[in-house]
Design a protein around this motif. Sequence first.
Motif, PDB file in Angstrom:
ATOM      1  N   CYS A 159       0.849  -1.197   0.000  1.00  0.00           N
ATOM      2  CA  CYS A 159       0.000   0.000   0.000  1.00  0.00           C
ATOM      3  C   CYS A 159       0.883   1.245   0.000  1.00  0.00           C
ATOM      4  O   CYS A 159       1.780   1.390   0.822  1.00  0.00           O
ATOM      5  N   CYS A 166       0.146   3.262   3.502  1.00  0.00           N
ATOM      6  CA  CYS A 166       0.603   2.764   4.808  1.00  0.00           C
ATOM      7  C   CYS A 166       1.855   1.905   4.739  1.00  0.00           C
ATOM      8  O   CYS A 166       2.344   1.490   5.767  1.00  0.00           O
ATOM      9  N   CYS A 172      -4.610   1.211  -0.307  1.00  0.00           N
ATOM     10  CA  CYS A 172      -5.751   0.538   0.305  1.00  0.00           C
ATOM     11  C   CYS A 172      -6.973   1.434   0.163  1.00  0.00           C
ATOM     12  O   CYS A 172      -6.879   2.644  -0.024  1.00  0.00           O
ATOM     13  N   CYS A 229      -7.996   2.556   7.483  1.00  0.00           N
ATOM     14  CA  CYS A 229      -7.365   1.604   6.562  1.00  0.00           C
ATOM     15  C   CYS A 229      -7.773   0.197   6.993  1.00  0.00           C
ATOM     16  O   CYS A 229      -7.651  -0.154   8.166  1.00  0.00           O
TER      17      CYS A 229
HETATM   18 ZN   LIG Z   1      -3.406   1.166   3.905  1.00  0.00          ZN
END
Ligand SMILES: [Zn+2]
Length: 153
Positions: free
Chosen positions: A65, A68, A112, A120
């Motif tokens: 992702c 993140c 995401c 998330c």
């Molecule tokens: Zn994420």
Amino acid sequence: MNFLPALITVEHHLELKEEIPSEILGLGEASAKALKPILAEVTVQKEEEDFLVTGWAQTSLSLLCGRCAEWMPWPVRARVEHLFEAPHANSIDLTPFIREDILLELPLNAVCRLGADGRCPVTGEFYQPRPESSDSLVSEGVWDALSKLKTKD
Ligand SMILES: [Zn+2]
């Protein structure tokens, strides 16, 4: 995954269902990993001297992702549709075409999908919606104030 043109007639098409090792995708593993083999299911039809291959290829990948930096599951189902025009080789290899079909389904920058609450699904972290653009109706001062509020707790 390949087929032999000599064995297919206009009256009799060929159904192929095969597992292809995910190594053929050549993923760098830096931002995309394959979790299982590719399952390809196609029909080969002869139309005059050409062969039409249609079907699906699916697998499950893990992508990093961009928001993140966590791995997230990414199922892929790609439509397969290729026309092979005469003259034909003795054996036609579908593998590079299926590789292409799968790779075209992958996003350039995977992120995401945040829930409605800005959470998330992978890390459970909350993200504030970003201002639309720098010249949005909300002045910079408001965002400064918000970030100060955030750092207090
Ligand atoms: Zn994420």
